[in-house]
Design a protein around this motif. Structure first.
Motif, PDB file in Angstrom:
ATOM      1  N   GLY A   2       1.555 -10.850   1.235  1.00  0.00           N
ATOM      2  CA  GLY A   2       1.814  -9.932   0.118  1.00  0.00           C
ATOM      3  C   GLY A   2       1.891 -11.464  -0.801  1.00  0.00           C
ATOM      4  O   GLY A   2       0.776 -11.482  -1.719  1.00  0.00           O
ATOM      5  N   ALA A  26      -6.983  -8.767  -1.229  1.00  0.00           N
ATOM      6  CA  ALA A  26      -7.443  -9.767  -0.437  1.00  0.00           C
ATOM      7  C   ALA A  26      -8.788 -10.627  -0.539  1.00  0.00           C
ATOM      8  O   ALA A  26      -8.717  -9.158   0.247  1.00  0.00           O
ATOM      9  CB  ALA A  26      -6.069  -9.742   0.255  1.00  0.00           C
ATOM     10  N   ALA A  54       0.196  -5.163   2.821  1.00  0.00           N
ATOM     11  CA  ALA A  54       0.493  -5.522   1.377  1.00  0.00           C
ATOM     12  C   ALA A  54      -0.492  -6.856   1.126  1.00  0.00           C
ATOM     13  O   ALA A  54      -0.559  -7.471   2.948  1.00  0.00           O
ATOM     14  CB  ALA A  54       2.244  -5.684   0.932  1.00  0.00           C
ATOM     15  N   PRO A  55      -1.382  -7.135   0.662  1.00  0.00           N
ATOM     16  CA  PRO A  55      -0.953  -6.114  -0.741  1.00  0.00           C
ATOM     17  C   PRO A  55      -2.346  -4.970  -0.976  1.00  0.00           C
ATOM     18  O   PRO A  55      -2.222  -4.536  -2.100  1.00  0.00           O
ATOM     19  CB  PRO A  55      -1.929  -7.677  -1.898  1.00  0.00           C
ATOM     20  N   GLY A  56      -2.900  -5.058   0.665  1.00  0.00           N
ATOM     21  CA  GLY A  56      -3.362  -3.862   0.536  1.00  0.00           C
ATOM     22  C   GLY A  56      -4.619  -3.753   0.221  1.00  0.00           C
ATOM     23  O   GLY A  56      -5.631  -2.521   0.048  1.00  0.00           O
ATOM     24  N   SER A  57      -5.592  -4.250   1.018  1.00  0.00           N
ATOM     25  CA  SER A  57      -7.272  -4.740   0.853  1.00  0.00           C
ATOM     26  C   SER A  57      -7.370  -3.630   1.709  1.00  0.00           C
ATOM     27  O   SER A  57      -8.739  -3.338   1.569  1.00  0.00           O
ATOM     28  CB  SER A  57      -7.899  -5.958   0.599  1.00  0.00           C
ATOM     29  N   ASP A  92       9.978  -1.705   6.868  1.00  0.00           N
ATOM     30  CA  ASP A  92       9.223  -2.634   7.726  1.00  0.00           C
ATOM     31  C   ASP A  92       9.259  -2.212   8.880  1.00  0.00           C
ATOM     32  O   ASP A  92      10.469  -1.260   9.793  1.00  0.00           O
ATOM     33  CB  ASP A  92      11.564  -3.516   8.367  1.00  0.00           C
ATOM     34  N   THR A  94       9.336  -2.730  12.520  1.00  0.00           N
ATOM     35  CA  THR A  94      10.280  -2.656  13.899  1.00  0.00           C
ATOM     36  C   THR A  94      11.536  -1.736  13.459  1.00  0.00           C
ATOM     37  O   THR A  94      12.186  -1.871  14.474  1.00  0.00           O
ATOM     38  CB  THR A  94      10.483  -4.066  13.534  1.00  0.00           C
ATOM     39  N   ASP A 117      -2.175  -5.895  10.552  1.00  0.00           N
ATOM     40  CA  ASP A 117      -2.289  -6.946  10.197  1.00  0.00           C
ATOM     41  C   ASP A 117      -0.993  -7.549  10.283  1.00  0.00           C
ATOM     42  O   ASP A 117      -1.152  -8.494   8.995  1.00  0.00           O
ATOM     43  CB  ASP A 117      -3.799  -7.207   8.415  1.00  0.00           C
ATOM     44  N   GLY A 118      -0.330  -7.808  10.745  1.00  0.00           N
ATOM     45  CA  GLY A 118       0.828  -7.803  10.045  1.00  0.00           C
ATOM     46  C   GLY A 118       0.758 -10.225  10.491  1.00  0.00           C
ATOM     47  O   GLY A 118       0.348 -10.409  11.793  1.00  0.00           O
ATOM     48  N   ASN A 121       6.378 -13.222   7.469  1.00  0.00           N
ATOM     49  CA  ASN A 121       6.638 -13.871   5.994  1.00  0.00           C
ATOM     50  C   ASN A 121       7.616 -15.474   5.817  1.00  0.00           C
ATOM     51  O   ASN A 121       7.862 -15.791   5.292  1.00  0.00           O
ATOM     52  CB  ASN A 121       7.376 -13.010   4.881  1.00  0.00           C
ATOM     53  N   LEU A 136       5.430  -8.824  17.384  1.00  0.00           N
ATOM     54  CA  LEU A 136       4.654  -8.361  15.767  1.00  0.00           C
ATOM     55  C   LEU A 136       3.543  -7.317  16.039  1.00  0.00           C
ATOM     56  O   LEU A 136       3.976  -5.378  15.588  1.00  0.00           O
ATOM     57  CB  LEU A 136       4.598  -9.269  14.621  1.00  0.00           C
TER      58      LEU A 136
END
Ligand SMILES: C[S@@+](CC[C@H](N)C(=O)[O-])C[C@H]1O[C@@H](n2cnc3c(N)ncnc32)[C@H](O)[C@@H]1O
Length: 828
Positions: A2, A26, A54-57, A92, A94, A117-118, A121, A136
């Motif tokens: 993010g 990104a 996010a951001p969405g690349s 989320d 999960t 790609d999590g 944060n 995750l």
């Protein structure tokens, strides 16, 4: 990710800049691009789910690479700005709510690809993080098992931690192919790695244990802190980046920077914490306040302190130096201090010394590694170029290795770049190089430095060698399946190498065992690894196994070979004593032997391989010679003894044969002449393509005499003067018909002879009549000329209303011919 800020200039690398240039949100975009280049899953997908988008690349890349009407759904905790052709929502991954929303978008569809790609944060929204990265990833896989179609692909990021192997194990249970890779755009300092799981097995029921973090990661032991000191220890090759600690639900640890200054174990702090804070606590930390104001506490130091997890060696070093300076200022570590302090200072200074040595060592090893890597890359690029040239049919494999490289490794004159305007080669090369680079960087990452890396690079080198060899074999197979000339050449070479049995068996499949045995016997006679055409030619007429070939016999029938004296038997016998490196000499001796056997006074072998019938066929009373046509000199059939029936076709061979025949060369001369650099070549361990190429170009140059050249010229002239096959066949037919007519006449006259009611005179006149009738030439059938016009034009088959022989002519041509005749008449 993010809204994570980038700290330090090092983070703004080329991928960051490239992403900006290309409009990706990104730098992570390039990770997906490179993964897709290697595995090619995006182009094949029509439905894609991007978890933690996010951001969405990644969504941007997917939208570019997937077919136009594809369904792309992206989800993240953070909002994602709209992307054309992509559905995004905030949730989320999960939670059940997220599952339900995905389902509502997918309806009855199933995803061909699920991406993840999590990363938790950390630092920004850490309170929300109830899962560590591995959990995750497992959660993402749980969603994947629900939404993936059978055979689908799941791509996930994982960190190299203790969970890594457990995760891989689970992936392997659910997918047919699981591969971990690190794309070049992923920072080497980052412990992240991407696992590409292909071929989802889509089992009807999945054991819930596979998807439950408690059972998957059950065997985890206590986390070991990341001791940064190990990074500086040259003994330890691998960077210790264990990912996030297990069991630590908050993941996030920060201490005041003053604590880092005061501690006796700074390494432990750097290795285990997330942040060194300069925020003033409510009770007011005096040391921290002073520290905050020091000129040594630069903005760079502050940035480094903000996120210790992303720092590299250089930043750690800066922090340690900063700590030493501050300690000195604060009076912590001077030699005049109290005993403990002295000890501590001593300890710190020794660390500094150690650091310097370690750094120097590190530098040297880095340099060496880089040099090796560069060399490896250059080598790989060269091989790739050669393979591409082969793939594009721009070169024969035998040309490999001849490339002249410019100073920068580019082919200067005959470079592919100059010819390949369409960039096809580049595309192929990029594909291949991406794999190579990926493996290179994987090596670097995995191996760190030193012998491990070298071993891996050796393996890689071996793999490339094997790949090249097998490609060369494939190329040869392909070439031999379409090119008869190449096939014959190959067979000839195999024959020279003593592999003739294989060829015979291949080619004539039906050959019985006996014949194969015969062949193998012969081939064992001459196990010559490689010979030039000259020697082969001479060997082709080798008479050892029994008699000269017809061509060889014809050749040695020439006047020049008359009056050749014999060679003492003992000299020839010495051939047996020749060693392996002297095969060429032995071949010359073969030629000598032939010349000797053909000399007058020496009886030719009785079991010559030329059948009598064939001999007789080659000439008749009319002087008509039936010659076996041979369009291609390499299309020779092997003789029964396994040797090729090859004529001498080169001027060098002719010159040598003449020299032997005239007696101007002795056996000793031949032996001397053949001890050259070529006779003692070491061919062991060299690849086939190299040997082929060398055999073609690096061979001895034999002298040619004017007489030899003239003899070959004359030979070719005689060959060219022979009638073509069609004419020969027509003549044969004529002869055959004449013989048939004669036979008929003979039978009829025999009948007349037996006739009782006729006088002798009548019989004689009847026979005369028959003979004169037979001798009469049949009138030539009139050929009707049909002008191709209207209905006749272009119609295959006989034109309507035309009987007997006919010829279709073009109206224009007819007019032209008539015009020409008229003009000729006028001129007369
Ligand atoms: C490295 S970024 C993803 C970058 C993305 N692939 C791209 O190309 O732009 C990791 C993302 O994971 C998201 N994330 C972390 N935990 C999450 C969760 N439980 N559910 C949804 N998203 C999550 C974060 O919000 C962050 O945006």
């Amino acid at each position: 990710m993010g809204i994570q800020k980038k700290h330090g200039k090092g983070r703004l690398d080329k991928w960051y800049k490239l992403a900006k240039e290309k409009g990706y949100r990104a730098r992570a975009a390039f990770k997906l691009i490179q993964l897709n280049k290697k595995y090619g899953f995006l182009e094949k997908s029509k439905v894609l789910l991007d978890l933690c988008a996010a951001p969405g690349s990644w969504c941007q890349v997917a939208a570019e690479a997937m077919p136009v009407s594809s369904l792309i759904v992206g989800v993240d905790l953070s909002p994602i700005k709209p992307i054309p052709r992509v559905i995004t929502f905030q949730s989320d991954i999960t939670t059940d709510k997220c599952r339900a929303t995905i389902r509502s978008h997918f309806k009855t569809w199933k995803a061909d690809t699920v991406l993840h790609d999590g990363a938790p944060n950390v630092g920004t929204a850490w309170v929300q993080d109830s899962f560590n990265q591995a959990e995750l990833a497992l959660q993402a896989m749980k969603l994947a098992t629900e939404f993936l179609a059978e055979g689908g692909t799941f791509v996930t990021k994982v960190f190299r931690s203790k969970d890594y192997n457990s995760l891989l194990w689970v992936f392997n249970q659910l997918f047919t192919k699981v591969e971990a890779t690190k794309p070049p755009s992923s920072r080497n300092v980052s412990a992240e790695i991407f696992v590409v799981c292909q071929g989802f097995k889509a089992p009807k029921r999945i054991d819930p244990k596979f998807l439950d973090p408690r059972s998957v990661f059950a065997e985890l032991s206590d986390p070991t802190p990341n001791n940064e000191a190990k990074v500086f220890n040259p003994e330890i090759k691998k960077r210790k980046r264990d990912g996030y600690e297990d069991g630590n639900m908050t993941q996030y640890k920060e201490v005041p920077a003053s604590e880092f200054i005061q501690t006796t174990d700074p390494i432990a702090i750097l290795g285990s914490l997330n942040k060194l804070s300069f925020d003033q606590p409510p009770n007011g930390d005096v040391a921290l306040a002073a520290l905050d104001k020091l000129p040594e506490t630069t903005q760079e130091i502050r940035d480094c302190c903000k996120d210790l997890r992303v720092l590299g060696r250089k930043e750690f070093r800066n922090l340690l130096k900063w700590r030493l300076k501050v300690r000195e200022k604060f009076g912590f570590a001077t030699k005049k201090s109290v005993k403990e302090a002295e000890e501590e200072v001593a300890e710190v200074e020794s660390m500094d010394e150690e650091l310097k040595i370690a750094e120097r060592l590190q530098e040297l090893t880095d340099k060496e590694r880089l040099r090796k890597k560069r060399e490896r890359r250059r080598e790989n690029e060269k091989k790739q170029k050669e393979i591409i040239r082969m793939q594009l049919h721009m070169t024969a494999p035998t040309e490999i290795g001849l490339e002249q490289s410019g100073p920068n490794g580019d082919n200067s004159m005959f470079g592919l770049k100059a010819v390949d305007k369409s960039g096809a080669a580049d595309k192929i090369a990029k594909g291949k190089m991406a794999i190579l680079k990926a493996s290179d960087s994987r090596q670097d990452h995995d191996s760190g430095l030193g012998s491990d890396g070298e071993e891996e690079s050796d393996e890689e080198q071996d793999r490339l060698d094997r790949e090249l060899d097998s490609m060369y074999e494939q190329y040869q197979d392909k070439k031999s399946s379409i090119d008869a000339k190449f096939r014959a050449k190959k067979a000839r070479k195999e024959h020279e190498d003593g592999d003739w049995e294989g060829f015979t068996a291949d080619k004539e499949g039906s050959d019985d065992d006996e014949e194969l045995e015969e062949d193998s016997d012969d081939s064992s006679d001459d196990e010559t690894p490689s010979k030039g055409p000259l020697l082969t030619d001479l060997q082709g007429v080798d008479n050892k196994a029994g008699g000269l070939s017809r061509r060889a016999a014809q050749f040695f029938d020439q006047d020049i070979f008359k009056d050749i004296g014999g060679i003492p038997e003992e000299k020839v016998e010495s051939e047996d004593e020749l060693e392996e490196g002297e095969e060429e000499i032995s071949a010359d001796l073969d030629a000598l032997e032939i010349a000797r056997q053909d000399a007058p006074g020496i009886e030719p072998d009785s079991d010559s391989d030329v059948p009598e019938a064939e001999e007789a066929e080659s000439s008749d009373e009319e002087g008509f010679e039936v010659v076996k046509s041979k369009a291609n000199p390499w299309d020779d059939e092997p003789r029964k003894d396994g040797r090729l029936d090859i004529d001498i076709i080169t001027a060098e061979a002719m010159t040598l044969a003449q020299a032997i025949a005239s007696g101007s060369k002795t056996t000793a001369d031949l032996i001397d002449e053949n001890f050259t650099k070529h006779s003692l070549k070491d061919r062991d361990g060299l690849p086939d393509w190299f040997l082929d190429d060398e055999g073609k170009h690096d061979k001895p140059h034999r002298p040619i005499t004017a007489a030899g050249a003239a003899a070959i010229k004359e030979k070719l002239r005689a060959l060219n003067a022979r009638p073509i096959k069609k004419v020969r066949e027509a003549k044969d037919r004529k002869k055959f018909h004449a013989a048939q007519r004669l036979e008929k006449l003979r039978k009829k006259s025999a009948l007349l002879q037996d006739e009782e009611g006729m006088t002798e005179k009548e019989k004689a006149s009847s026979i005369m009549k028959l003979m004169s009738k037979a001798a009469k030439k049949k009138p030539k059938q009139q050929v009707k000329v049909v002008v191709a016009r209207g209905g006749n034009r272009g119609i295959a088959g006989r034109p309507r209303g035309v009987k007997g022989k006919y010829k279709i002519v073009d109206a224009r041509l007819k007019k032209d011919v008539r015009g020409e005749k008229r003009a000729a008449k006028k001129r007369k």
